[in-house]
Design a protein around this motif. Structure first.
Motif: not given
Length: 335
Positions: A52, A84, A86, A135, A138-139, A146, A148
């Motif tokens: 992340v 991805g 978030v 999250i 998306l996982e 990821i 943020t």
């Protein structure tokens, strides 16, 4: 007026200081106590199954985080990763959460920035006021890293890399905590982050200089591009964290708008108000972030100005090498 007190040393500060200083102390105490609870393990935080990266700031308002997020996504996609994004979806209210954004998702649901990120990159973007829930969504869809958009102070979420974006012009204002000043956390918080990116202005020692490079204006009605010099009698508006930055960009490109209008960040627009605004000139131009909220009722003479974050090659490699190292430690690899 409050921003003039924060950033411009306005004389009204002498009147407001006795009123706001106690509230600032309370805010700082609550923020420290809340952070300490998560760091000490007294409060539960979520550890994702993939790395992340937090792109945030320590001041209220927009500093240029979203262009950095878009740049990171595009860089990682070019390396073969499946990133991805978030977001808490500020400015939007979805019927239910988590919300995975599509091109058809109303910005009233997602907020403007998640919609912009998805449209620009094609990456999966999930919105939820509780970022760990976004999250998890998306996982389940197979992303391998990821990012943020904001969330530096969202300590319920564990992170592997912290990136802070600083407004190079305004910096940290009077360096006081909210609401007396713009700070969400003390400036000393920068000592513990991985990277500090300075958007415009002068990058200081240990900071990475970033500039926002504009492209040719794009027509909201048909997607065609044109030269900015072809748009005469230009009316400009912006609903971003610091609208003067957008107007300054236009001037730097040689445009001389006949009228400018600053709106609040994440402003919800209505067709009638923008049509009336457009009547002040021959063409209406806005930011790409504003454009995602205006496509449905755009007129033929409405344009937006795309901007792209740019870094030096050495700073780019430093950032990407750090990310690659973290990915390797998670057992992931690029294709």
């Amino acid at each position: 007026m409050i921003e003039k007190i924060w950033f411009n040393n306005h004389p009204l500060k002498y009147l407001m200081w006795p009123l706001l200083w106690p509230l600032s102390l309370v805010f700082a105490h609550i923020a420290r106590k809340r952070k300490a609870g998560y760091l000490a393990g007294k409060k539960t935080s979520y550890r994702a199954s993939v790395p992340v990266i937090v792109v945030g700031n320590i001041t209220a308002g927009g500093n240029g985080k979203t262009p950095v997020v878009i740049w990171l996504v595009e860089q990682l996609q070019a390396l073969g990763y499946n990133p991805g994004v978030v977001s808490r979806g500020y400015g939007g209210k979805a019927p239910s959460y988590p919300l995975v954004v599509t091109n058809e998702t109303p910005t009233d649901y997602s907020g403007d920035e998640p919609s912009l990120i998805h449209r620009r990159t094609g990456a999966l973007v999930a919105v939820d006021p509780k970022r760990p829930a976004a999250i998890r969504a998306l996982e389940a869809k197979g992303v391998d890293i990821i990012i943020t958009d904001d969330g530096l102070q969202h300590y319920p979420l564990q992170r592997d890399i912290e990136i802070v974006v600083v407004d190079g012009q305004r910096r940290f204002g009077n360096q006081q905590m909210l609401p007396l000043g713009p700070l969400r956390e003390p400036v000393s918080r920068l000592d513990s982050v991985d990277f500090i990116i300075t958007n415009g202005g002068e990058a200081q020692e240990g900071e990475m200089a970033m500039s926002l490079t504009p492209s040719d204006p794009v027509n909201l009605h048909n997607g065609e591009k044109t030269l900015l010099s072809e748009l005469d009698s230009l009316v400009a508006f912006a609903g971003i964290g610091h609208p003067p930055r957008f107007f300054k960009t236009l001037e730097t490109m040689g445009a001389k708008p006949v009228y400018t209008k600053a709106f609040a960040d994440h402003q919800a627009y209505h067709q009638n108000e923008l049509e009336q605004l457009a009547q002040q000139g021959s063409h209406l131009i806005m930011t790409e972030k504003d454009a995602v909220k205006c496509h449905q009722f755009a007129q033929a003479n409405w344009w937006y100005l795309p901007v792209t974050a740019t870094f030096s090659e050495s700073d780019t490699q430093q950032l990407l090498n750090r990310i690659k190292k973290v990915m390797e430690e998670y057992g992931s690899s690029s294709t």
